[in-house]
Each structure stands twice: as C-alpha cells, then as structure tokens.
Scaffold this motif. Structure first.
Motif, short mmCIF file in Angstrom:
data_model
loop_
_atom_site.label_atom_id
_atom_site.label_comp_id
_atom_site.label_asym_id
_atom_site.label_seq_id
_atom_site.Cartn_x
_atom_site.Cartn_y
_atom_site.Cartn_z
N LEU A 266 0.81 -1.22 0.00
CA LEU A 266 0.00 0.00 0.00
C LEU A 266 0.84 1.27 0.00
CD1 LEU A 266 -2.88 -1.09 2.40
CD2 LEU A 266 -2.82 -1.10 -0.11
N THR A 298 6.34 -1.21 8.91
CA THR A 298 6.21 -2.03 7.70
C THR A 298 6.51 -3.49 8.00
OG1 THR A 298 8.51 -1.53 7.12
CG2 THR A 298 6.80 -0.16 6.13
N ILE A 393 3.71 -2.67 2.96
CA ILE A 393 2.54 -2.60 3.84
C ILE A 393 1.43 -3.44 3.24
CG2 ILE A 393 0.78 -1.14 4.91
CD1 ILE A 393 2.68 1.18 4.80
N ARG A 395 -2.44 -5.05 3.48
CA ARG A 395 -3.67 -4.45 4.01
C ARG A 395 -3.91 -4.79 5.47
NH1 ARG A 395 -8.19 -6.40 0.10
NH2 ARG A 395 -6.58 -5.70 -1.35
N LEU A 398 -2.27 -2.08 7.56
CA LEU A 398 -2.51 -0.68 7.24
C LEU A 398 -2.79 0.12 8.51
CD1 LEU A 398 -2.99 1.67 5.33
CD2 LEU A 398 -5.33 0.83 4.97
N THR A 399 -3.58 -0.44 9.43
CA THR A 399 -3.89 0.27 10.67
C THR A 399 -2.62 0.58 11.45
OG1 THR A 399 -6.04 -0.84 10.78
CG2 THR A 399 -5.22 0.18 12.81
N MET A 430 -4.23 7.27 -0.21
CA MET A 430 -5.07 6.10 0.07
C MET A 430 -6.54 6.43 -0.17
SD MET A 430 -3.53 3.28 0.89
CE MET A 430 -4.91 2.42 1.63
N TYR A 434 -7.69 3.62 -2.42
CA TYR A 434 -8.32 2.55 -1.64
C TYR A 434 -9.18 3.14 -0.53
CZ TYR A 434 -4.67 -0.29 -3.85
OH TYR A 434 -3.84 -0.91 -4.75
N LEU A 438 -9.03 2.41 3.63
CA LEU A 438 -8.68 3.52 4.51
C LEU A 438 -9.76 3.73 5.57
CD1 LEU A 438 -6.81 5.88 5.22
CD2 LEU A 438 -8.13 7.29 3.62
N ALA A 441 -9.48 1.04 8.21
CA ALA A 441 -8.32 1.23 9.08
C ALA A 441 -8.52 2.39 10.04
CB ALA A 441 -7.07 1.45 8.23
#
Length: 490
Positions: A266, A298, A393, A395, A398-399, A430, A434, A438, A441
């Motif tokens: 990401l 990461t 990263i 998914r 992502l948080t 993002m 996405y 996002l 997250a």
C-alpha cells in the motif's frame, strides 16, 4: 624501548588443536588469567593510568589522532596493545574517508597504509585485559552451537510457496520461509560475489558509514577480523546496477520480483514519494543486524541469493519486555542493544531460546523469509552472503502503519526531505486509491483510541465489580486548591 618498526613481525606461539581457543595476535589474555600469572603485569608500566579501568583508557584514547596514538603506543608494551584496538582506527578512518586506498586486513593497517610485513607483533602475553581480549574472542566464537538444534516449538514454518489470498487469510502476522519462488529469479541464477565484482567492481555502494567500491568491499570481506564486520546495505542498488524489477509478464527483462503473496504494497500509492523500500545486502560470515524492528511499522521480505542466514525473532507485545539484552525507551523511539551479535549469542541466546514467542530458523540460498510488522529480529550470516530485502505494507497492517505515521512523526524514516507531512500525504493517496481500506483502518484506529481512553478512565475512577454500583472510594484523583474539587488528569 626500541622503535616499534624494528621489532619482529610474528605473533606469539598459539595453542594447537581443533578446539583450541585462538591466541590473541599480541598474546593478550583475559583478566582472570592474571590470578594465576607468576610474573608481573605489563599494566604496571602505565603509571597513573593504572588507576583507570581498561574501558576508560580506551575511551580516553578515542579523542586522539593517528599520530598521537602511534606516539603513545611507543611508550610501553601495554600502551602498544591498547593503541592497537581496531575500533580506534576504524573511527579515525570513518571520520576521514579516502577516495582511493587499499584494504590491508585491519583498520589500523589500512589507515596507516602498512603492508602486513611492516606490522610488528610485540609479545604482550603478560597483559591481562578483558576489554582488549573480548573483541578478539567474539570475532572467533563458533556460530554452529547457537544456530543448530533449534527446538521444534521455535522452528520458523517452511512452505514451498503461497498465494496472496493465503497470505492475507492466515500469515500476515506470522514469520515463514518460502523455499521455491526465489529460485526462478535471474539474480539467483547469475549472482555470486565473483560475478558482481566482475560487473560492478568499480561501482560504489553504501556499507554502514562508508561508501566503497564493491571491489574494495570484496577485499574487506575476504580479509578482516572484525568483531562486527562492516555490512553492505545499499538502498539505491537497482539504479546503480541498471536493474529492472517487476513481474515477468510486465517486465520481460526483470532481474527479480516479489513473490505473489508479497505483491500488495500500500505504500506504492505514494509513487516516487514513498520511503526507501529495497536494499541489496552483502556481508561476510558473522556480519548481520542486531535486534531491531523494521521502519514505519512495515513488514518485510528477505531473499537469500548466496550464503545462509540465521534468524531469531520475537512477536510484538505490549505486555512482554523486549528480547533479552535489548532495552527500549518508554515511547519505543530508542532501542539500545549494546552488545555485538557474538556477545549477545554468548550471553543471552540460551535465555532467548526459552522465552515464550521465540522463533528461529535458517533461511538458505534461494529461500525468502517473511518478517511481520512489529516483530523483533536479529540476523547473522553463516557464510559470505548476498541478499535482497524489501519493506511493504499489506492491508492487514494498514492500521499499524497509519498509527505509526500519525502518532510517531518523530520516528518516521526513509522519506526524502522534500516530502512534507508524509502521514497526511499517505492518507490522501489512500483516499484516492483505496477509500474502503482507509475507512476500515481509520475506524479501527478510532476504536483503539476509545479503548485506551476507557482503560484510562477505569484506572482513574476505579472500576467496580458490579457495574450497577458506584465505587465508594471513587478510585483515585488529583485534587488541587482548597475547594475540595477533583481535577481529572486528561
């Protein structure tokens, strides 16, 4: 005392036998040997410096230049041994790097441009010093006892390959080794230290604090006795070597490509503004990385092209302390691991192997290892090694990445200086690419923040056993002034 350049150039006699501890080149012995020594100690000749511990003497010598170290080294055998400490000369060399030089086996000889035939080996066998003997001993510690007989419960899972769906479903939080994908890479089939030297010998690469040609670094790899060997770790190797990277269907001349399970990254929404992500790693036996977590929350993969690597890893946990021998500041912005890899193996490996959550494994040639976000890991090369690593990263993390970028801006690394507010830039990109991921997250982050707030309120006000009852004591609070009011800590 005679001029040191006139003294014989040979080491004291060393013990023989396959299991014999090697003799220090100057004959220096551990401090404990002084208890049984029948003769005087060379330390008796250093005058008022006898009052200082050996570590402090070495620390004092760090402020001197090369000429001063040579002069002090000519005063007595003890100071000759102290001024031969390699870390002193390595620091001098790094502070004043040279464009052209010849690696001569040690930092001292290289800094002074001394061939081996001009380096005297004075008999300092009556000097007993842990500070001088320890680095030499650590540089010769056998790795085999620490990387074999791994308990079954600690073994890193090994699999042939993995799909992206399998990764997202079951494996984003678990280390594993894939044995097959890397074997299809052209770089795996074609790269050796020899072929790289032939093609890129005059190309400069970053090796920790120095920029050396690969030819010079190859000379260093082949002939050094460092306790912690210099590690080539270059982030710009793709452009320097003119490589194409990407899936074969899109990049016909690709040198390598991430396996399908690691294909989603990401951070790619940032395009050219993304932080550093890929590195070429080359190092001799015993080189490696002390315990650390990868940057910016990461995850990473590490593909071994030549020479196996030993990994020991621990999961992230707010409840458990960091790995044995590692110290972390309260906000986790500073990680202190004061020991070299060899020292850590000697002092803490057995304890670490017994620690809950510990996983270990050897990633061999043509294999690739997954490092989940937030995992502690120490790595050591068991042979001269070539590897490629990349951070990404997925998914599932992502948080964590948003949390890190948003709440730890002072710890963000790898971005160009002209990339302002990387956290906001990442969120904006993002949102464009996405939005659903996002939103999910950010909702998780909000829940996490609210959970922390509730936990703090429970601590401040007290949490009664019966939710229908109010605590008679009222928990605890901080009172200010004379009006009896309570002011809550925010």
């Amino acid at each position: 005392m005679p001029d040191i350049t006139s003294l014989p150039s040979h080491p004291p006699e060393a013990d023989s036998g396959p299991d014999a501890i090697p003799c220090h080149p100057l004959g220096v012995k551990p401090s404990g040997n002084a208890l049984l020594a029948a003769t005087h100690s060379l330390r008796d000749a250093i005058g008022a410096f006898q009052r200082l511990p050996d570590d402090l003497i070495l620390l004092s010598l760090e402020v001197l230049d090369g000429a001063s170290l040579l002069q002090i080294g000519q005063t007595c055998k003890a100071f000759y041994a102290f001024t031969r400490a390699e870390e002193l000369w390595k620091a001098l060399f790094v502070r004043s790097p040279r464009e052209s030089f010849t690696w001569r086996g040690t930092w001292r000889s290289t800094y002074l441009n001394l061939p081996a035939s001009k380096v005297p080996m004075i008999d300092c066998s009556q000097l007993f010093s842990d500070a001088l003997y320890r680095p030499f001993n650590c540089a010769h510690v056998a790795l085999e006892p620490y990387v074999t007989k791994i308990p079954a419960r600690n073994q890193i899972t090994r699999l042939p390959d993995m799909s992206l769906d399998e990764f997202h479903t079951n494996w984003t939080d678990r280390p594993f080794i894939l044995t097959e994908p890397v074997k299809a890479w052209p770089v795996y089939k074609n790269w050796t230290v020899g072929t790289l030297l032939a093609r890129h010998g005059q190309t400069q690469f970053r090796a920790e604090a120095v920029d050396w040609t690969l030819r010079t670094y190859g000379d260093y790899m082949a002939d050094n006795a460092d306790e912690s060997p210099l590690y080539l770790f270059d982030r710009a190797f793709v452009s320097k070597m003119g490589l194409s990277v990407g899936p074969p269907k899109d990049t016909p001349d690709a040198a390598y490509w991430p396996p399908p399970c690691f294909a989603e990254d990401l951070f790619s929404v940032l395009g050219e503004d993304r932080p550093d992500r890929q590195w070429l790693i080359i190092g001799p036996e015993r080189s490696g990385s002390k315990f650390h977590k990868d940057p910016n929350a990461t995850s990473a993969w590490n593909a071994v092209l030549r020479g196996p690597k030993y990994w020991i890893m621990f999961p992230p946990s707010g409840k458990q302390p960091p790995p044995p021998g590692v110290f972390v500041s309260e906000d986790q912005s500073e990680v202190t691991s004061p020991l070299s890899i060899a020292e850590w193996l000697l002092g803490f490996h057995a304890e670490a192997r017994r620690t809950p959550g510990c996983v270990e494994g050897i990633c061999g040639e043509g294999e690739i290892l997954h490092v989940p976000s937030g995992w502690w890991h120490l790595v050591v090369n068991l042979e001269p090694s070539i590897a490629i690593t990349q951070n990404f990263i997925p998914r599932a993390h992502l948080t964590s990445a948003l949390d890190f970028l948003t709440n730890k801006p002072d710890q963000i690394s790898g971005f160009r200086k002209d990339v302002e507010d990387p956290a906001q830039r990442f969120v904006s990109r993002m949102r464009e690419s996405y939005p659903d991921l996002l939103d999910q997250a950010q909702e998780e982050l909000q829940k996490k923040a609210e959970g922390k707030k509730r936990k703090w309120e429970d601590i401040v006000h007290g949490k009664p056993d019966d939710p229908n009852e109010q605590s008679a004591e009222g928990g605890f609070s901080f009172g200010f002034g004379d009006d009896g009011s309570d002011v809550e800590v925010p």
